[in-house]
Design a protein around this motif. Sequence first.
Motif, mmCIF file in Angstrom:
data_model
loop_
_atom_site.group_PDB
_atom_site.id
_atom_site.type_symbol
_atom_site.label_atom_id
_atom_site.label_comp_id
_atom_site.label_asym_id
_atom_site.label_seq_id
_atom_site.Cartn_x
_atom_site.Cartn_y
_atom_site.Cartn_z
ATOM 1 N N LEU A 179 0.848 -1.185 0.000
ATOM 2 C CA LEU A 179 0.000 0.000 0.000
ATOM 3 C C LEU A 179 0.890 1.242 0.000
ATOM 4 C CD1 LEU A 179 -2.727 -1.202 2.497
ATOM 5 C CD2 LEU A 179 -3.039 -0.730 0.060
ATOM 6 N N THR A 180 1.622 1.391 -1.083
ATOM 7 C CA THR A 180 2.594 2.461 -1.269
ATOM 8 C C THR A 180 1.866 3.754 -1.635
ATOM 9 O OG1 THR A 180 2.798 1.793 -3.574
ATOM 10 C CG2 THR A 180 4.380 0.835 -2.009
ATOM 11 N N PRO A 181 2.577 4.889 -1.642
ATOM 12 C CA PRO A 181 1.916 6.143 -2.022
ATOM 13 C C PRO A 181 1.207 6.084 -3.373
ATOM 14 C CG PRO A 181 4.019 6.627 -0.988
ATOM 15 C CD PRO A 181 3.944 5.124 -1.120
ATOM 16 N N LYS A 182 1.782 5.386 -4.349
ATOM 17 C CA LYS A 182 1.128 5.342 -5.666
ATOM 18 C C LYS A 182 -0.154 4.521 -5.622
ATOM 19 C CE LYS A 182 4.208 1.663 -7.384
ATOM 20 N NZ LYS A 182 5.225 1.325 -8.410
ATOM 21 N N VAL A 183 -0.166 3.431 -4.838
ATOM 22 C CA VAL A 183 -1.382 2.630 -4.710
ATOM 23 C C VAL A 183 -2.446 3.405 -3.937
ATOM 24 C CG1 VAL A 183 -2.356 0.535 -3.691
ATOM 25 C CG2 VAL A 183 -0.184 0.426 -4.927
ATOM 26 N N ARG A 184 -2.027 4.111 -2.888
ATOM 27 C CA ARG A 184 -2.979 4.913 -2.110
ATOM 28 C C ARG A 184 -3.552 6.052 -2.952
ATOM 29 N NH1 ARG A 184 -3.534 3.834 3.133
ATOM 30 N NH2 ARG A 184 -2.003 2.457 4.123
ATOM 31 N N ALA A 185 -2.734 6.607 -3.847
ATOM 32 C CA ALA A 185 -3.233 7.673 -4.726
ATOM 33 C C ALA A 185 -4.332 7.131 -5.637
ATOM 34 C CB ALA A 185 -2.085 8.243 -5.552
ATOM 35 N N LEU A 186 -4.136 5.929 -6.188
ATOM 36 C CA LEU A 186 -5.166 5.304 -7.011
ATOM 37 C C LEU A 186 -6.424 5.040 -6.185
ATOM 38 C CD1 LEU A 186 -6.058 3.810 -9.668
ATOM 39 C CD2 LEU A 186 -5.194 1.731 -8.564
ATOM 40 N N MET A 187 -6.234 4.518 -4.981
ATOM 41 C CA MET A 187 -7.360 4.196 -4.115
ATOM 42 C C MET A 187 -8.203 5.439 -3.824
ATOM 43 S SD MET A 187 -7.188 2.481 -0.289
ATOM 44 C CE MET A 187 -5.668 1.666 -0.732
ATOM 45 N N GLN A 188 -7.529 6.535 -3.500
ATOM 46 C CA GLN A 188 -8.249 7.757 -3.173
ATOM 47 C C GLN A 188 -8.950 8.328 -4.403
ATOM 48 O OE1 GLN A 188 -8.519 9.039 0.125
ATOM 49 N NE2 GLN A 188 -10.228 9.916 -1.026
ATOM 50 N N ALA A 189 -8.286 8.261 -5.555
ATOM 51 C CA ALA A 189 -8.911 8.751 -6.791
ATOM 52 C C ALA A 189 -10.174 7.955 -7.104
ATOM 53 C CB ALA A 189 -7.919 8.661 -7.943
ATOM 54 N N LEU A 190 -10.124 6.652 -6.861
ATOM 55 C CA LEU A 190 -11.287 5.814 -7.124
ATOM 56 C C LEU A 190 -12.418 6.136 -6.153
ATOM 57 C CD1 LEU A 190 -12.621 3.525 -8.641
ATOM 58 C CD2 LEU A 190 -11.389 1.899 -7.198
ATOM 59 N N LEU A 191 -12.091 6.276 -4.873
ATOM 60 C CA LEU A 191 -13.125 6.616 -3.897
ATOM 61 C C LEU A 191 -13.758 7.965 -4.209
ATOM 62 C CD1 LEU A 191 -11.421 5.399 -0.602
ATOM 63 C CD2 LEU A 191 -13.506 4.484 -1.611
ATOM 64 N N ASP A 192 -12.943 8.917 -4.621
ATOM 65 C CA ASP A 192 -13.464 10.244 -4.953
ATOM 66 C C ASP A 192 -14.395 10.201 -6.163
ATOM 67 O OD1 ASP A 192 -12.011 11.318 -2.873
ATOM 68 O OD2 ASP A 192 -10.381 12.065 -4.128
ATOM 69 N N ALA A 193 -14.140 9.260 -7.077
ATOM 70 C CA ALA A 193 -14.926 9.189 -8.314
ATOM 71 C C ALA A 193 -16.224 8.410 -8.141
ATOM 72 C CB ALA A 193 -14.085 8.548 -9.424
ATOM 73 N N LEU A 194 -16.284 7.529 -7.148
ATOM 74 C CA LEU A 194 -17.469 6.699 -6.970
ATOM 75 C C LEU A 194 -18.623 7.506 -6.371
ATOM 76 C CD1 LEU A 194 -15.888 3.451 -5.458
ATOM 77 C CD2 LEU A 194 -16.764 3.750 -7.783
ATOM 78 N N PRO A 195 -19.867 7.209 -6.751
ATOM 79 C CA PRO A 195 -21.003 7.814 -6.059
ATOM 80 C C PRO A 195 -20.929 7.499 -4.565
ATOM 81 C CG PRO A 195 -21.724 6.689 -8.047
ATOM 82 C CD PRO A 195 -20.277 6.325 -7.849
ATOM 83 N N GLU A 196 -21.319 8.455 -3.750
ATOM 84 C CA GLU A 196 -21.176 8.293 -2.297
ATOM 85 C C GLU A 196 -21.877 7.046 -1.785
ATOM 86 O OE1 GLU A 196 -21.784 10.935 1.795
ATOM 87 O OE2 GLU A 196 -22.266 11.782 -0.172
ATOM 88 N N ALA A 197 -23.020 6.720 -2.370
ATOM 89 C CA ALA A 197 -23.782 5.559 -1.901
ATOM 90 C C ALA A 197 -23.060 4.244 -2.161
ATOM 91 C CB ALA A 197 -25.156 5.540 -2.568
ATOM 92 N N TRP A 198 -22.091 4.231 -3.095
ATOM 93 C CA TRP A 198 -21.376 2.997 -3.415
ATOM 94 C C TRP A 198 -20.148 2.788 -2.535
ATOM 95 C CZ3 TRP A 198 -20.742 2.766 -9.488
ATOM 96 C CH2 TRP A 198 -22.002 2.931 -10.093
ATOM 97 N N ARG A 199 -19.631 3.837 -1.928
ATOM 98 C CA ARG A 199 -18.292 3.793 -1.334
ATOM 99 C C ARG A 199 -18.236 2.943 -0.067
ATOM 100 N NH1 ARG A 199 -17.388 10.247 -1.285
ATOM 101 N NH2 ARG A 199 -17.886 10.622 -3.471
ATOM 102 N N VAL A 200 -17.118 2.227 0.056
ATOM 103 C CA VAL A 200 -16.712 1.612 1.306
ATOM 104 C C VAL A 200 -15.338 2.185 1.603
ATOM 105 C CG1 VAL A 200 -16.147 -0.524 2.501
ATOM 106 C CG2 VAL A 200 -18.014 -0.487 0.829
ATOM 107 N N ASP A 201 -15.170 2.836 2.729
ATOM 108 C CA ASP A 201 -13.922 3.573 3.012
ATOM 109 C C ASP A 201 -12.794 2.585 3.246
ATOM 110 O OD1 ASP A 201 -11.976 5.342 3.593
ATOM 111 O OD2 ASP A 201 -12.899 6.153 5.406
ATOM 112 N N ALA A 202 -11.890 2.457 2.246
ATOM 113 C CA ALA A 202 -10.771 1.512 2.329
ATOM 114 C C ALA A 202 -9.480 2.178 2.708
ATOM 115 C CB ALA A 202 -10.610 0.782 0.995
ATOM 116 N N VAL A 203 -9.439 3.511 2.825
ATOM 117 C CA VAL A 203 -8.172 4.194 3.050
ATOM 118 C C VAL A 203 -7.829 4.184 4.530
ATOM 119 C CG1 VAL A 203 -6.923 6.348 2.759
ATOM 120 C CG2 VAL A 203 -8.573 5.641 1.053
#
Length: 308
Positions: free
Chosen positions: A284-308
Amino acid sequence: MNILQSIRSFIRTADAGSLAAAARTLGISPAAVGQNIARLEAHLGVRLFNRTTRTLALTERGALYLAEVRHIERDLQRAQAAVTDPDAMPQGRLRVASTAAFGRHVLAPLLPALQARHPRLEIELLLTDRAVDHAREDVDVSLRIEQQLVDGIVARPIAQVPFVVCAAPSYLAHAGTPPTPDALRDHRCLVFRYPVDGRVLPWGFVRDGMRFDAEVRPALVCDDIDALAAMSAAGGGIARLAAFVAAPWLVRGELQVLFATGDGARTSPEPMRLFLCVSDRRDLTPKVRALMQALLDALPEAWRVDAV
């Protein structure tokens, strides 16, 4: 000889299939890549590649050596991440694997913005419905549905994507609208055959907190969900689609949602659970976390499960 640089040149060439492609990922010339590999072969006393004017292929010993050294670059990245600021600038190659439909509809559109935000990232996207081997295929992170999870992988839930049961207005006009999932047995249903193992995926529903599989009558079967959506829009029957696949068809009015949905509904389609997967928590390196956060930000709020 810089043994690590030589090994990196060897790994990248084996993955890319050519000196030129490996050179582009390493930021050096093809000649330098070739020299690094030649030095490594001289050091080992074995030939790692069979070369012709047109092809470059691993020898048997080359394939064995690749399996033994592939982890070295990943281990170095882990070591660097362990001793540097976890909020350091994401950089380097980020190889992402995703289920084909999610990668096509959701992940691919957000990657250009991610790379623009972090220009030192080199992103590669692999779309496949099989469960990739992170180590063997040099994958940093994968997005998988529940059916793709395997032992030994670190899987974090990241989304619950709604399924939509829908059909074309033209189909409903002549076949009628099923009032409940129990009535699906009397309709033409378009079902998805999982391309990895050939299973026909069930149509799961939740009624008053209890899960059940609806009885469906397969009229058309396909291993590509976008093709199923097109066949349903053409009047072929009722389809069960992930919300991100169904959305454009619904907006255009070519498909119509069946059954009541929302918090007040007694019966609703069981959602698709999506997981972000790495080989080890240290990945879970900075580049993987950056992808994770970008994905969470893009998903509709009702779909999200906070993985960060």
